[in-house]
Enzyme design. Structure first.
Site, PDB file in Angstrom:
ATOM      1  N   ARG A 107      58.115  44.030  43.700  1.00 20.50           N
ATOM      2  CA  ARG A 107      57.472  43.853  42.398  1.00 20.50           C
ATOM      3  C   ARG A 107      56.375  44.903  42.242  1.00 20.50           C
ATOM      4  O   ARG A 107      55.597  45.147  43.163  1.00 20.50           O
ATOM      5  CB  ARG A 107      56.881  42.444  42.294  1.00 20.50           C
ATOM      6  CG  ARG A 107      56.145  42.175  40.990  1.00 20.50           C
ATOM      7  CD  ARG A 107      55.369  40.878  41.042  1.00 20.50           C
ATOM      8  NE  ARG A 107      54.603  40.655  39.819  1.00 20.50           N
ATOM      9  CZ  ARG A 107      53.509  39.889  39.746  1.00 20.50           C
ATOM     10  NH1 ARG A 107      53.068  39.275  40.833  1.00 20.50           N
ATOM     11  NH2 ARG A 107      52.881  39.748  38.596  1.00 20.50           N
ATOM     12  N   ASP A 151      37.936  39.561  39.387  1.00 22.19           N
ATOM     13  CA  ASP A 151      37.987  41.020  39.271  1.00 22.19           C
ATOM     14  C   ASP A 151      36.609  41.561  38.923  1.00 22.19           C
ATOM     15  O   ASP A 151      35.829  40.914  38.195  1.00 22.19           O
ATOM     16  CB  ASP A 151      38.981  41.450  38.180  1.00 22.19           C
ATOM     17  CG  ASP A 151      40.411  41.063  38.524  1.00 22.19           C
ATOM     18  OD1 ASP A 151      40.712  40.944  39.714  1.00 22.19           O
ATOM     19  OD2 ASP A 151      41.211  40.883  37.578  1.00 22.19           O
ATOM     20  N   HIS A 166      41.779  33.872  39.832  1.00 26.10           N
ATOM     21  CA  HIS A 166      43.226  33.900  39.785  1.00 26.10           C
ATOM     22  C   HIS A 166      43.789  34.440  41.100  1.00 26.10           C
ATOM     23  O   HIS A 166      43.059  35.021  41.912  1.00 26.10           O
ATOM     24  CB  HIS A 166      43.724  34.782  38.628  1.00 26.10           C
ATOM     25  CG  HIS A 166      43.235  36.195  38.697  1.00 26.10           C
ATOM     26  ND1 HIS A 166      41.942  36.563  38.384  1.00 26.10           N
ATOM     27  CD2 HIS A 166      43.873  37.355  39.074  1.00 26.10           C
ATOM     28  CE1 HIS A 166      41.787  37.877  38.530  1.00 26.10           C
ATOM     29  NE2 HIS A 166      42.955  38.376  38.956  1.00 26.10           N
ATOM     30  N   HIS A 213      40.774  35.274  43.568  1.00 28.22           N
ATOM     31  CA  HIS A 213      39.663  36.219  43.490  1.00 28.22           C
ATOM     32  C   HIS A 213      39.246  36.416  42.028  1.00 28.22           C
ATOM     33  O   HIS A 213      39.973  36.063  41.103  1.00 28.22           O
ATOM     34  CB  HIS A 213      40.071  37.577  44.077  1.00 28.22           C
ATOM     35  CG  HIS A 213      41.185  38.238  43.303  1.00 28.22           C
ATOM     36  ND1 HIS A 213      42.496  37.844  43.427  1.00 28.22           N
ATOM     37  CD2 HIS A 213      41.187  39.253  42.379  1.00 28.22           C
ATOM     38  CE1 HIS A 213      43.265  38.576  42.630  1.00 28.22           C
ATOM     39  NE2 HIS A 213      42.483  39.443  41.984  1.00 28.22           N
TER      40      HIS A 213
END
Length: 756
Positions: A747, A687, A737, A685
């Site tokens: 995480r 940002d 990314h 995607h």
């Protein structure tokens, strides 16, 4: 005939001129040798004021004879009412052996509240110029009997009324003056002198006058506005602006003793612009020469919710002082902090000589708690010093305790200030009602433009008191409780105005009410070193899980020390930044503590979004590439987070994307949680930002396996993110990314889409 008349007149005129020109001018009297001046003063105890008086006298090499040292004072409470007759009696006794020395000049002055600003030569010269046998100090306030005001001789200019704090005259005349004393020790000395002076016959017989224009004597009562400091290259003088005079003797009579303390920080040579502090190293203690370090009781007071308390304890623990010489007393008035104290006690209870904690269950007032701490030292003969600290004091100087002990003062505190403000732990002056007033030098002292050891009227938060002082001058208890005053103000007032009670062996009922002269203990503040700062506690909200995170506005320095990575500044000094992929920059920003507390805060909130497309938190209610997250706004941290971006991210942006000036604005600020069970990865995607930051909040291989980020355009992956380090990369167009799968554990990352 006319010619003969002219000649005769001319000869007469020439004869007159010759006679006038041959007449020698009148000779000025020879200067009085300074050896002919004797200073007589009465002091029954060696107080701080007496030592200051003697220091100024010794600086000018005055010959001083002290009368009454060691005697019981029976002269009344001269600081608050009539009295002082004992001074006249002692002077009368001394003059009986001096009164026949016609060349001797006697200067009799008070000592507890008086300083010399000039030397013997100057005072003798000015006395000769006055052309009288006895010269009294003058003031603008009539005391002690106002009904006598009209009986004083009128003066066209200057002070009209007599003050007995300073008298200079030839010995035979001083002897005749005081030989008339036949009253009691607690009668008023000034009234005695006044009645003699107001008798026209006595005034003429003894050739008396007043120092109307303060050539020699400066009484401060009623004249503070007339007086200012005059700085010279060698020393500092007091100048009377009303009469343009430089008085030699400065007397803090009446309620002006605190102003005298201020003047005494400078005159005669205590501090000046050229040499700074001249007496800061007088009588210091060299700890390296002592066989053993002094024993210190440290009193810690936690009276309100206080940010960064664990850091306070850590700084206390790292003071450079033998821990076996430290005893610890903690008063905690906040249930909220019991967990911090319990942890500190468990880890360090055997580190100190002793460890005593009094908690909120005791229901002690602040004044009672502070009295208790001081009493612990007072009642322990082995307690050499009492070191009082409030929990809002951050001592950044590990040598603080040693530096204070070395100054060898009865009470001394280190300067600590609130970051970026003039708020500090002392007042430079007091108003007439006893509250804060700013002294002329306050700002310079706070900003350390004038460095030294300063006699001040009020201190709080942190100070050191000698144990011997607590057991002697301050042996009375309950110093921190005084009607209508907070504990610190009560303590300072009691110390300033310290007066011992009647002697136990008072010889008669009449002396029951008699008090010694005030022997206030001077309080000093040193700013010779950078000691630390004061934390703001005013807006500390304890409704969060980790409340210190919200202190970025109130206490920015402490926030940075706790939450910003220790290597952050190396980004700018050593280019401590990496570029693992094109236009992807990697740098340290958060400390481990910051990472842990942000994760704890999110888990405490607990409402993770679940990674669904439907999202009411954003405009339109639909998220194209959803994550399992919590927004900063949800926990009320959005303003603080945006400030963090502007303070710590924007400077890095300018460094790596030269020429781009970020607004430091972001709508989407959130923490993402990746787990194999809920959401393990994120599909490719872009940002919705000009650039994005992505901060790792925990450790790979310790807290999770897998994870990382892949940039498709450059076929570049970062698979080992470091805890506290941030990626920074463009958000649109070039940097498609994806989030690589987390295969085990959990995480956490903090993400912001900046400049959308």
């Amino acid at each position: 005939m006319e010619y003969l008349k002219f000649c005769f007149a001319f000869l007469c005129w020439m004869k007159f001129v010759h006679r006038v020109s041959s007449t020698e001018p009148p000779q000025a009297p020879a200067p009085i040798p300074k050896e002919n001046l004797l200073v007589l003063t009465v002091a029954t105890e060696e107080t701080d004021g007496f030592f200051r008086f003697m220091q100024s006298a010794n600086y000018f090499n005055y010959t001083v004879k002290v009368l009454g040292m060691g005697d019981t004072w029976k002269g009344g409470d001269v600081g608050r009412s009539i009295g002082g007759g004992q001074k006249v009696r002692l002077l009368k006794e001394a003059m009986e052996s001096l009164g026949d020395q016609e060349d001797l000049v006697v200067l009799t002055v008070d000592s507890y509240d008086l300083i010399f600003a000039g030397g013997p030569e100057e005072i003798l010269r000015k006395f000769q110029q006055a052309n009288h046998k006895i010269l009294f100090a003058a003031e603008g306030v009539v005391w002690p009997d106002k009904r006598l005001a009209d009986k004083y001789p009128s003066v066209r200019s200057g002070k009209r009324y007599l003050n007995s704090g300073g008298i200079i005259g030839y010995a035979p005349y001083i002897n005749k003056l005081v030989s008339q004393w036949n009253l009691h020790d607690n009668d008023d000395d000034q009234l005695f002198y006044t009645k003699i002076y107001l008798d026209p016959l006595q005034r003429q017989t003894l050739n008396m006058t007043l120092d109307h224009k303060c050539q020699i004597f400066q009484n401060l009562n009623g004249a503070v506005d007339e007086v200012l400091l005059k700085f010279g290259t060698d020393r500092v003088r007091v100048r009377n602006t009303a009469y343009d005079s430089l008085p030699v003797v400065v007397h803090g009579n009446g309620n002006t003793k605190m102003y005298l303390n201020y003047l005494g920080n400078y005159i005669p040579n205590v501090w000046n612009y050229e040499h700074g502090c001249s007496h800061c190293d007088d009588n210091v203690v060299d700890l390296s020469q002592l066989k053993d370090y002094p024993n210190v009781l440290v009193g810690v007071f936690i009276e309100q919710p206080t940010p960064f308390l664990p850091e306070f304890f850590q700084r206390l623990l790292t003071l450079d002082y033998p821990k076996d010489k430290l005893k610890l007393f903690i008063h905690n008035n906040e249930v909220y902090h019991e967990k911090d104290i319990q942890k500190f006690w468990e880890e360090n209870r055997n580190v100190f000589g002793s460890f005593k904690v009094v908690g909120p269950e005791e229901n002690l007032s602040q004044g009672e708690a502070r009295n208790m701490g001081m009493d612990l030292c007072r009642s322990d003969a082995s307690c050499d010093y009492y070191f009082s600290m409030d929990s809002d004091v951050m001592l950044t100087n590990r040598q603080t305790l040693k530096l204070l002990i070395e100054q060898n003062r009865k009470i001394i505190g280190p300067l600590v200030t609130r970051h970026g403000k003039l708020w500090s732990n002392f007042w430079g002056a007091l108003s007439l009602d006893g509250y804060y007033a700013r002294s002329e030098d306050y700002v310079d002292i706070v900003q350390r433009k004038r460095m030294g050891v300063w006699n001040i009227p009020y201190m709080a938060h942190v100070y050191l008191v000698k144990g011997s002082v607590l057991r002697n001058e301050m042996k009375e208890r309950n110093y921190f409780v005084l009607e209508k005053l907070d504990p610190d103000m009560a303590f300072c007032r009691n110390a300033r105005e310290l007066t011992s009670h009647r002697e136990k062996d008072s010889p008669s009922p009449e002396s029951f009410h008699m008090l010694r002269p005030p022997k206030g203990v001077f309080m000093y503040l040193t700013n010779r070193h950078d000691f630390g700062r004061l934390i703001s506690t005013a807006n500390y909200n304890i409704s969060h899980y980790n409340n210190d995170l919200w202190q970025i506005f109130e206490n920015p320095v402490d926030w940075k020390e706790k939450y910003i990575h220790q290597n952050y500044t190396r980004i700018f000094t050593e280019n401590h930044i990496e570029q693992p992929c094109p236009d992807v920059f990697w740098f340290p920003v958060f400390s481990e503590k910051a990472c842990d507390e942000i994760v704890e805060e999110m888990e405490h909130y607990g409402s993770w979004s679940g990674g669904k497309h439907e999202d009411k938190r954003i405009a339109g209610g639909y998220e194209t590439v959803p994550t399992d997250d919590i927004h900063m706004k949800q926990i009320g941290f959005d303003k603080e987070w945006l400030h963090f971006i502007r303070e710590f991210i924007s400077p890095v942006t300018l460094k790596v994307f030269s020429g781009y000036y970020t607004k430091g604005y972001a709508i989407m600020n959130f923490v993402v949680k990746y787990t194999p069970e809920r959401q393990a990865y994120l599909r490719p995607h872009h940002d919705s930002s000009t650039f994005t930051i992505n901060i790792a909040l925990n450790n790979k291989d310790t807290d999770f396996q897998g994870g990382g980020c892949r940039f498709h355009r450059y076929n570049c992956s970062i698979e080992s993110p470091r805890k506290g380090w941030s990626f920074m990369h463009p958000g649109r167009l070039t940097h498609l990314h994806e989030g690589l799968p987390t295969t085990n554990g959990t995480r956490y990352i903090a993400v912001s889409f900046i400049d959308p």
